[in-house]
Design a protein around this motif. Structure first.
Motif, PDB file in Angstrom:
ATOM      1  N   GLU A 143      11.005 -96.615 -99.705  1.00  0.00           N
ATOM      2  CA  GLU A 143      12.075 -95.810-100.275  1.00  0.00           C
ATOM      3  C   GLU A 143      11.523 -94.447-100.711  1.00  0.00           C
ATOM      4  O   GLU A 143      12.177 -93.419-100.520  1.00  0.00           O
ATOM      5  CB  GLU A 143      12.666 -96.513-101.499  1.00  0.00           C
ATOM      6  CG  GLU A 143      13.297 -97.795-101.109  1.00  0.00           C
ATOM      7  CD  GLU A 143      13.241 -98.820-102.228  1.00  0.00           C
ATOM      8  OE1 GLU A 143      12.736 -98.558-103.318  1.00  0.00           O
ATOM      9  OE2 GLU A 143      13.724 -99.863-101.951  1.00  0.00           O
ATOM     10  N   ASN A 144      10.388 -94.501-101.333  1.00  0.00           N
ATOM     11  CA  ASN A 144       9.785 -93.217-101.752  1.00  0.00           C
ATOM     12  C   ASN A 144       9.421 -92.364-100.532  1.00  0.00           C
ATOM     13  O   ASN A 144       9.572 -91.135-100.569  1.00  0.00           O
ATOM     14  CB  ASN A 144       8.519 -93.482-102.578  1.00  0.00           C
ATOM     15  CG  ASN A 144       8.838 -93.998-103.958  1.00  0.00           C
ATOM     16  OD1 ASN A 144       9.960 -93.839-104.430  1.00  0.00           O
ATOM     17  ND2 ASN A 144       7.868 -94.593-104.605  1.00  0.00           N
ATOM     18  N   THR A 145       8.976 -93.002 -99.495  1.00  0.00           N
ATOM     19  CA  THR A 145       8.602 -92.269 -98.288  1.00  0.00           C
ATOM     20  C   THR A 145       9.835 -91.646 -97.667  1.00  0.00           C
ATOM     21  O   THR A 145       9.805 -90.487 -97.233  1.00  0.00           O
ATOM     22  CB  THR A 145       7.931 -93.221 -97.285  1.00  0.00           C
ATOM     23  OG1 THR A 145       6.857 -93.840 -97.922  1.00  0.00           O
ATOM     24  CG2 THR A 145       7.428 -92.492 -96.087  1.00  0.00           C
ATOM     25  N   VAL A 146      10.949 -92.383 -97.631  1.00  0.00           N
ATOM     26  CA  VAL A 146      12.181 -91.874 -97.029  1.00  0.00           C
ATOM     27  C   VAL A 146      12.694 -90.714 -97.887  1.00  0.00           C
ATOM     28  O   VAL A 146      13.126 -89.684 -97.348  1.00  0.00           O
ATOM     29  CB  VAL A 146      13.225 -92.995 -96.907  1.00  0.00           C
ATOM     30  CG1 VAL A 146      14.576 -92.476 -96.476  1.00  0.00           C
ATOM     31  CG2 VAL A 146      12.741 -94.018 -95.949  1.00  0.00           C
ATOM     32  N   ILE A 181      13.193 -86.942 -96.663  1.00  0.00           N
ATOM     33  CA  ILE A 181      14.489 -86.247 -96.748  1.00  0.00           C
ATOM     34  C   ILE A 181      14.290 -84.952 -97.540  1.00  0.00           C
ATOM     35  O   ILE A 181      14.822 -83.891 -97.174  1.00  0.00           O
ATOM     36  CB  ILE A 181      15.539 -87.164 -97.408  1.00  0.00           C
ATOM     37  CG1 ILE A 181      15.864 -88.302 -96.461  1.00  0.00           C
ATOM     38  CG2 ILE A 181      16.800 -86.392 -97.744  1.00  0.00           C
ATOM     39  CD1 ILE A 181      16.787 -89.346 -97.043  1.00  0.00           C
ATOM     40  N   ALA A 182      13.530 -85.000 -98.640  1.00  0.00           N
ATOM     41  CA  ALA A 182      13.295 -83.810 -99.456  1.00  0.00           C
ATOM     42  C   ALA A 182      12.551 -82.761 -98.635  1.00  0.00           C
ATOM     43  O   ALA A 182      12.857 -81.562 -98.695  1.00  0.00           O
ATOM     44  CB  ALA A 182      12.497 -84.181-100.707  1.00  0.00           C
ATOM     45  N   ILE A 183      11.580 -83.195 -97.847  1.00  0.00           N
ATOM     46  CA  ILE A 183      10.829 -82.265 -96.999  1.00  0.00           C
ATOM     47  C   ILE A 183      11.751 -81.653 -95.959  1.00  0.00           C
ATOM     48  O   ILE A 183      11.680 -80.455 -95.672  1.00  0.00           O
ATOM     49  CB  ILE A 183       9.628 -82.973 -96.357  1.00  0.00           C
ATOM     50  CG1 ILE A 183       8.581 -83.266 -97.423  1.00  0.00           C
ATOM     51  CG2 ILE A 183       9.000 -82.116 -95.271  1.00  0.00           C
ATOM     52  CD1 ILE A 183       7.411 -84.066 -96.959  1.00  0.00           C
ATOM     53  N   GLY A 184      12.637 -82.449 -95.389  1.00  0.00           N
ATOM     54  CA  GLY A 184      13.575 -81.947 -94.388  1.00  0.00           C
ATOM     55  C   GLY A 184      14.503 -80.907 -94.976  1.00  0.00           C
ATOM     56  O   GLY A 184      14.777 -79.863 -94.365  1.00  0.00           O
ATOM     57  N   ILE A 185      15.064 -81.235 -96.195  1.00  0.00           N
ATOM     58  CA  ILE A 185      15.973 -80.278 -96.842  1.00  0.00           C
ATOM     59  C   ILE A 185      15.201 -78.990 -97.174  1.00  0.00           C
ATOM     60  O   ILE A 185      15.694 -77.877 -96.963  1.00  0.00           O
ATOM     61  CB  ILE A 185      16.580 -80.920 -98.111  1.00  0.00           C
ATOM     62  CG1 ILE A 185      17.536 -82.037 -97.716  1.00  0.00           C
ATOM     63  CG2 ILE A 185      17.316 -79.893 -98.952  1.00  0.00           C
ATOM     64  CD1 ILE A 185      18.055 -82.863 -98.877  1.00  0.00           C
TER      65      ILE A 185
END
Length: 162
Positions: A6-9, A13-17
């Motif tokens: 979950e932390n990895t996802v 997602i944060a890196i993508g945004i």
């Protein structure tokens, strides 16, 4: 340490945004500025190359103009030498002609003076001869004694005149 999906996802997602926002608001304008800077540098390089070509063409033109000016100066010097040589020869010829003319005039003057002197001498000899003859006729003297005295006297008179 455990691996939490979950932390990895959430991190992905944060890196993508973050990547999307950076790409839209930061990388786009930054790349745009960098592209403009690259184009400006490219333009300045091409202008510098063009200026260098113009400068080298100008230097070549100046070399050609300088060479032409040297050739013209050399031609002018040569022409001046030829002209001065011709003038010197002409002046020398005129001097020779003038000397020849003066010599001829001097010869004529000398001949005229000689002729006048001869004419004066003839007149004087004629006058002296007439005087001697008249003196001889006036006096009747013995030939040996008086003639010697008269000749000496007249020679002295003639010698005294000259």
């Amino acid at each position: 340490m455990e691996f939490v999906w979950e932390n990895t996802v959430i991190a992905l997602i944060a890196i993508g945004i973050l990547y999307f926002l950076l790409n839209k608001y930061a990388f786009g304008p930054l790349f745009s500025v960098m592209e403009k800077r690259r184009e400006l540098v490219q333009q300045q390089l091409s202008e510098a190359a063009q200026t260098r070509e113009q400068a080298s063409a100008f230097v070549e033109e100046q070399k050609a103009a300088l060479q032409q000016a040297r050739k013209e100066a050399y031609d002018i010097i040569e022409q001046s030498k030829q002209t001065s040589g011709k003038q010197a020869a002409q002046m020398l010829e005129q001097a020779k002609e003038e000397a020849s003319r003066l010599k001829e005039e001097a010869v004529r003057d000398i001949q005229n003076e000689k002729n006048r002197a001869v004419e004066q001498l003839r007149n004087e000899v004629g006058t002296v001869s007439v005087k001697i003859a008249s003196k001889l006729i006036e006096k009747e003297v013995s030939e040996n004694q008086v003639q010697g005295e008269l000749v000496d006297k007249y020679l002295k008179e003639v010698g005294g005149r000259s």
